[in-house]
Design an enzyme around this catalytic site. Structure first.
Site, PDB file in Angstrom:
ATOM      1  N   CYS A  99      47.296  33.171  52.241  1.00 13.09           N
ATOM      2  CA  CYS A  99      47.365  34.213  53.262  1.00 13.09           C
ATOM      3  C   CYS A  99      46.946  33.658  54.627  1.00 13.09           C
ATOM      4  O   CYS A  99      47.710  32.914  55.231  1.00 13.09           O
ATOM      5  CB  CYS A  99      46.538  35.436  52.845  1.00 13.09           C
ATOM      6  SG  CYS A  99      46.946  36.933  53.783  1.00 13.09           S
ATOM      7  N   HIS A 198      48.299  36.602  47.856  1.00 13.24           N
ATOM      8  CA  HIS A 198      47.038  36.197  47.226  1.00 13.24           C
ATOM      9  C   HIS A 198      47.262  35.926  45.739  1.00 13.24           C
ATOM     10  O   HIS A 198      47.065  36.809  44.891  1.00 13.24           O
ATOM     11  CB  HIS A 198      45.976  37.298  47.401  1.00 13.24           C
ATOM     12  CG  HIS A 198      45.432  37.385  48.779  1.00 13.24           C
ATOM     13  ND1 HIS A 198      44.239  36.801  49.158  1.00 13.24           N
ATOM     14  CD2 HIS A 198      45.934  37.984  49.893  1.00 13.24           C
ATOM     15  CE1 HIS A 198      44.021  37.042  50.437  1.00 13.24           C
ATOM     16  NE2 HIS A 198      45.035  37.757  50.909  1.00 13.24           N
ATOM     17  N   GLU A 200      45.482  34.383  43.695  1.00 17.83           N
ATOM     18  CA  GLU A 200      44.256  34.447  42.897  1.00 17.83           C
ATOM     19  C   GLU A 200      44.100  35.792  42.194  1.00 17.83           C
ATOM     20  O   GLU A 200      43.467  35.884  41.134  1.00 17.83           O
ATOM     21  CB  GLU A 200      43.021  34.143  43.753  1.00 17.83           C
ATOM     22  CG  GLU A 200      42.610  35.194  44.757  1.00 17.83           C
ATOM     23  CD  GLU A 200      43.299  35.081  46.100  1.00 17.83           C
ATOM     24  OE1 GLU A 200      42.759  35.609  47.090  1.00 17.83           O
ATOM     25  OE2 GLU A 200      44.394  34.464  46.163  1.00 17.83           O
TER      26      GLU A 200
END
Length: 237
Positions: A99, A198, A200
């Site tokens: 990001c 994102h 993650e």
């Protein structure tokens, strides 16, 4: 051999809850992360790879833009991360930008940003969610497509800025349905990819985990003095 060590930059405000997710992804990929925040030591010489995490907006002072009133800035973090990216590329340390990190990778290489990306790309649907609702099209013949394939991905979206002019040695690797850049990648060693979403948060998706795995593999290759990526192919458009 020990797991490759990855330096992970985070926001001082939200890093305490984001870093564990990044660490989980690194563990699944065979690596180990160490958290870095502005104002504390961060030495690129001590790690095998680098992740520039998400969070605050990037100050337009770094690329000659004009500040908009809605921007949330952290100049100390800007300075730390720009230094780390420049040092990583000089030392052949692989980089993953997440990001804000994708934007910082671009800025550190001489590019600039759209501060109000959705004001420019009016056909892009404006999502603000950690849920995978935004459709992203991965471009063929890119490093990213080698990792994830070219089938459209549904990802999360928590950004208002986006890459405008590309930095040196970067190319576009993904766009959304409105044409906004959603991923960039470096054409030669060291390995460097920036994604606007994102991954993650999407650790349950094998295509998202492959991005972290590619970073850890590149970090291992660097540790062993091997080539991180193959010779550049024809740039995607």
């Amino acid at each position: 051999m020990s797991r490759p060590l990855i330096g992970v930059t985070t926001s001082r405000r939200s890093g305490w809850r984001i870093f564990p997710l990044v660490q989980l992804n690194l563990l699944l990929a065979g690596g180990w992360g160490v958290r870095w925040v502005a104002g504390r030591p961060s030495d690129i010489a001590g790690v095998d790879g680098l992740i520039i995490g998400g969070g605050d907006d990037i100050s337009p002072d770094l690329y000659g833009g004009e500040l908009i009133t809605s921007a949330r800035l952290d100049p100390e973090r800007d300075a730390m991360e720009r230094r780390l990216v420049e040092e990583a590329l000089t030392r052949n340390v692989p980089v993953l930008g997440i990001c804000r990190g994708a934007q910082m990778l671009n800025v550190a290489l001489g590019g600039d940003l759209h501060q109000n990306a959705y004001g420019v790309y009016t056909a892009s649907r404006h999502y603000w969610t950690i849920l995978p609702r935004k459709r992203v099209n991965v471009l063929p013949q890119t490093r990213l497509s080698e990792l994830t394939g070219t089938q459209p991905m549904h990802v999360n979206a928590l950004h208002s800025q986006a890459v405008n002019t590309l930095g040196d040695d970067l190319r576009v690797a993904a766009r959304d349905s409105g044409g906004m850049i959603q991923a960039v990648e470096r054409l030669r060693d060291p390995f460097a990819i920036g994604v606007q979403w994102h991954p993650e948060h999407l650790f349950y998706a094998h295509r998202q985990r492959s991005i972290f795995r590619a970073l850890v593999e590149a970090a291992t290759a660097r540790r062993e003095s091997r080539t991180q990526i193959a010779a550049p192919d024809v740039a995607a458009t």
